[in-house]
Motif scaffolding. Structure first.
Motif, PDB file in Angstrom:
ATOM      1  N   GLY A   1       9.297   2.354 -25.467  1.00 41.68           N
ATOM      2  CA  GLY A   1       8.532   1.231 -25.989  1.00 41.68           C
ATOM      3  C   GLY A   1       7.046   1.458 -25.843  1.00 41.68           C
ATOM      4  N   GLU A   2       6.678   2.287 -24.902  1.00 45.45           N
ATOM      5  CA  GLU A   2       5.319   2.750 -24.666  1.00 45.45           C
ATOM      6  C   GLU A   2       5.433   4.073 -23.917  1.00 45.45           C
ATOM      7  N   ALA A   3       4.327   4.751 -23.755  1.00 47.41           N
ATOM      8  CA  ALA A   3       4.349   6.005 -23.010  1.00 47.41           C
ATOM      9  C   ALA A   3       4.326   5.693 -21.514  1.00 47.41           C
ATOM     10  N   LEU A   4       5.377   6.093 -20.809  1.00 48.02           N
ATOM     11  CA  LEU A   4       5.462   5.921 -19.363  1.00 48.02           C
ATOM     12  C   LEU A   4       5.267   7.277 -18.688  1.00 48.02           C
ATOM     13  N   THR A   5       4.592   7.273 -17.560  1.00 46.68           N
ATOM     14  CA  THR A   5       4.347   8.518 -16.842  1.00 46.68           C
ATOM     15  C   THR A   5       5.656   9.105 -16.335  1.00 46.68           C
ATOM     16  N   ALA A   6       5.881  10.387 -16.636  1.00 53.86           N
ATOM     17  CA  ALA A   6       7.096  11.075 -16.200  1.00 53.86           C
ATOM     18  C   ALA A   6       6.817  12.121 -15.134  1.00 53.86           C
ATOM     19  N   VAL A   7       5.618  12.706 -15.157  1.00 58.90           N
ATOM     20  CA  VAL A   7       5.225  13.721 -14.175  1.00 58.90           C
ATOM     21  C   VAL A   7       3.755  13.502 -13.831  1.00 58.90           C
ATOM     22  N   ILE A   8       3.430  13.565 -12.543  1.00 61.04           N
ATOM     23  CA  ILE A   8       2.044  13.446 -12.112  1.00 61.04           C
ATOM     24  C   ILE A   8       1.669  14.685 -11.302  1.00 61.04           C
ATOM     25  N   GLY A   9       0.364  14.916 -11.165  1.00 63.92           N
ATOM     26  CA  GLY A   9      -0.064  16.037 -10.351  1.00 63.92           C
ATOM     27  C   GLY A   9      -1.542  16.001 -10.032  1.00 63.92           C
ATOM     28  N   ARG A  10      -1.854  16.483  -8.838  1.00 62.85           N
ATOM     29  CA  ARG A  10      -3.251  16.672  -8.424  1.00 62.85           C
ATOM     30  C   ARG A  10      -3.262  17.727  -7.337  1.00 62.85           C
ATOM     31  N   GLY A  11      -4.002  18.798  -7.553  1.00 63.95           N
ATOM     32  CA  GLY A  11      -4.082  19.847  -6.546  1.00 63.95           C
ATOM     33  C   GLY A  11      -2.724  20.433  -6.222  1.00 63.95           C
ATOM     34  N   ASN A  12      -2.348  20.394  -4.946  1.00 66.60           N
ATOM     35  CA  ASN A  12      -1.069  20.948  -4.507  1.00 66.60           C
ATOM     36  C   ASN A  12       0.060  19.919  -4.495  1.00 66.60           C
ATOM     37  N   MET A  13      -0.168  18.776  -5.159  1.00 68.33           N
ATOM     38  CA  MET A  13       0.824  17.698  -5.171  1.00 68.33           C
ATOM     39  C   MET A  13       1.317  17.426  -6.589  1.00 68.33           C
ATOM     40  N   VAL A  14       2.644  17.281  -6.720  1.00 67.66           N
ATOM     41  CA  VAL A  14       3.240  16.907  -7.997  1.00 67.66           C
ATOM     42  C   VAL A  14       4.327  15.871  -7.741  1.00 67.66           C
TER      43      VAL A  14
ATOM     44  N   ARG B   1       0.835  -1.194   0.000  1.00 77.04           N
ATOM     45  CA  ARG B   1       0.000   0.000   0.000  1.00 77.04           C
ATOM     46  C   ARG B   1       0.874   1.251   0.000  1.00 77.04           C
ATOM     47  N   GLY B   2       0.502   2.205  -0.861  1.00 76.08           N
ATOM     48  CA  GLY B   2       1.200   3.474  -0.892  1.00 76.08           C
ATOM     49  C   GLY B   2       0.480   4.516  -0.060  1.00 76.08           C
ATOM     50  N   LEU B   3       0.819   5.773  -0.283  1.00 79.63           N
ATOM     51  CA  LEU B   3       0.182   6.864   0.440  1.00 79.63           C
ATOM     52  C   LEU B   3      -1.275   7.045   0.020  1.00 79.63           C
ATOM     53  N   GLY B   4      -1.588   6.648  -1.223  1.00 81.69           N
ATOM     54  CA  GLY B   4      -2.955   6.787  -1.718  1.00 81.69           C
ATOM     55  C   GLY B   4      -3.344   8.214  -2.045  1.00 81.69           C
ATOM     56  N   TRP B   5      -2.358   9.050  -2.344  1.00 79.72           N
ATOM     57  CA  TRP B   5      -2.643  10.456  -2.632  1.00 79.72           C
ATOM     58  C   TRP B   5      -3.081  10.687  -4.070  1.00 79.72           C
ATOM     59  N   ILE B   6      -2.614   9.843  -4.978  1.00 76.17           N
ATOM     60  CA  ILE B   6      -3.069   9.877  -6.371  1.00 76.17           C
ATOM     61  C   ILE B   6      -3.441   8.451  -6.754  1.00 76.17           C
ATOM     62  N   ASP B   7      -4.659   8.256  -7.192  1.00 81.32           N
ATOM     63  CA  ASP B   7      -5.161   6.917  -7.468  1.00 81.32           C
ATOM     64  C   ASP B   7      -4.401   6.296  -8.642  1.00 81.32           C
ATOM     65  N   GLY B   8      -3.879   5.114  -8.415  1.00 81.90           N
ATOM     66  CA  GLY B   8      -3.123   4.419  -9.455  1.00 81.90           C
ATOM     67  C   GLY B   8      -2.196   3.407  -8.820  1.00 81.90           C
TER      68      GLY B   8
ATOM     69  N   HIS C   1       6.870   1.736 -13.167  1.00 78.41           N
ATOM     70  CA  HIS C   1       6.287   3.016 -13.567  1.00 78.41           C
ATOM     71  C   HIS C   1       4.887   3.172 -12.990  1.00 78.41           C
ATOM     72  N   PHE C   2       4.475   4.424 -12.865  1.00 76.31           N
ATOM     73  CA  PHE C   2       3.208   4.808 -12.246  1.00 76.31           C
ATOM     74  C   PHE C   2       2.123   4.849 -13.324  1.00 76.31           C
ATOM     75  N   VAL C   3       1.071   4.070 -13.143  1.00 78.94           N
ATOM     76  CA  VAL C   3      -0.081   4.093 -14.042  1.00 78.94           C
ATOM     77  C   VAL C   3      -1.222   4.799 -13.307  1.00 78.94           C
ATOM     78  N   CYS C   4      -1.538   6.008 -13.741  1.00 79.77           N
ATOM     79  CA  CYS C   4      -2.588   6.792 -13.084  1.00 79.77           C
ATOM     80  C   CYS C   4      -3.970   6.263 -13.459  1.00 79.77           C
ATOM     81  N   ALA C   5      -4.855   6.141 -12.475  1.00 80.45           N
ATOM     82  CA  ALA C   5      -6.231   5.750 -12.764  1.00 80.45           C
ATOM     83  C   ALA C   5      -6.928   6.814 -13.599  1.00 80.45           C
ATOM     84  N   ASP C   6      -6.592   8.076 -13.353  1.00 82.44           N
ATOM     85  CA  ASP C   6      -7.138   9.200 -14.112  1.00 82.44           C
ATOM     86  C   ASP C   6      -6.027   9.739 -15.016  1.00 82.44           C
ATOM     87  N   PRO C   7      -6.102   9.512 -16.330  1.00 81.56           N
ATOM     88  CA  PRO C   7      -5.040   9.964 -17.233  1.00 81.56           C
ATOM     89  C   PRO C   7      -4.774  11.463 -17.149  1.00 81.56           C
TER      90      PRO C   7
END
Length: 214
Positions: free
Chosen positions: A176-189, A105-112, A160-166
């Motif tokens: 080889g595929e698109a991998l997430t390099a930067v994520i963000g939600r609200g005041n979190m990146v 289990r992670g922090l659960g701050w960004i769903d994925g 790699h991080f797969v976001c539930a919300d693209p």
């Protein structure tokens, strides 16, 4: 103003601190940078940074082992709305779960979830390591201000991080595929790449984070 870089036994802490100090100096900002394992320092910080190097499970275990740190992070980031930056595994820990050597289990701050890199092209080795180009839409997020698509950043990761919300994936990298390099939600990146190793691109990202007012 002050920035707290959390020391939980994982991360290239001195390099991260030096990179932030350089960003502060070059931008002429009045900001103190401190590496700390003290929950009270994190609770009082104006900005919070979670670096990370190693396996997801080991890193979340190390973070959980710091008495009061998870609570202090929640109060600072969610309660007070302070800007937060996760770097590499520090970014991955923001996920709901990680699947590196078991499920954690992670922090659960960004769903994925954080899953293995499995490139279809056998010529692409894992870990994904080295300089690669960032793909993003200019103006998408203040963290990327001043950068152009194709800016180079330095990566070292096998998962790699797969976001539930693209929409919460702010930039990607092609391997080889698109991998997430930067994520963000609200005041979190978070950045999968290492800003402290990414020269001009990394310095721009850190400066943007220091100036960001979510």
């Amino acid at each position: 103003m002050n920035v707290a870089i959390i020391d939980y036994g994982s991360g290239n802490l001195r390099s991260a601190a030096k990179a932030f100090e350089r960003a502060v100096a070059e931008a002429g900002l009045d900001i103190a940078v401190a590496v700390t394992s003290d929950p009270e320092a994190v609770r009082r910080a104006d900005r919070v940074v979670l670096p990370g190097v190693g396996a997801f499970g080991d890193c979340i275990k190390g973070l959980n082992a710091l008495s009061g740190m998870r609570e202090a992070m929640e109060e600072a980031v969610h309660g007070a709305g302070r800007p937060f930056l996760g770097i590499c595994v520090g970014m991955q820990l923001m996920a709901s779960k990680g699947r590196e050597h078991g499920e954690h289990r992670g922090l659960g701050w960004i769903d994925g979830e954080v899953v293995p890199i499995t490139p279809a092209d056998p010529a692409l080795k894992v870990p994904h390591m080295g300089w690669n180009e960032l793909d993003f839409t200019p103006g998408r997020h203040p963290l990327l201000d001043g950068l152009e698509p194709g800016a180079h950043a330095y990566f070292v990761h096998s998962y790699h991080f797969v976001c539930a919300d693209p929409a919460q994936s702010l930039a990607s990298v092609s391997y080889g595929e698109a991998l997430t390099a930067v994520i963000g939600r609200g005041n979190m990146v978070g950045t999968q790449f290492h800003p402290e190793k990414s020269q001009a691109t990394g310095l721009a990202v850190l400066t943007n984070f220091l100036r960001w007012k979510p």
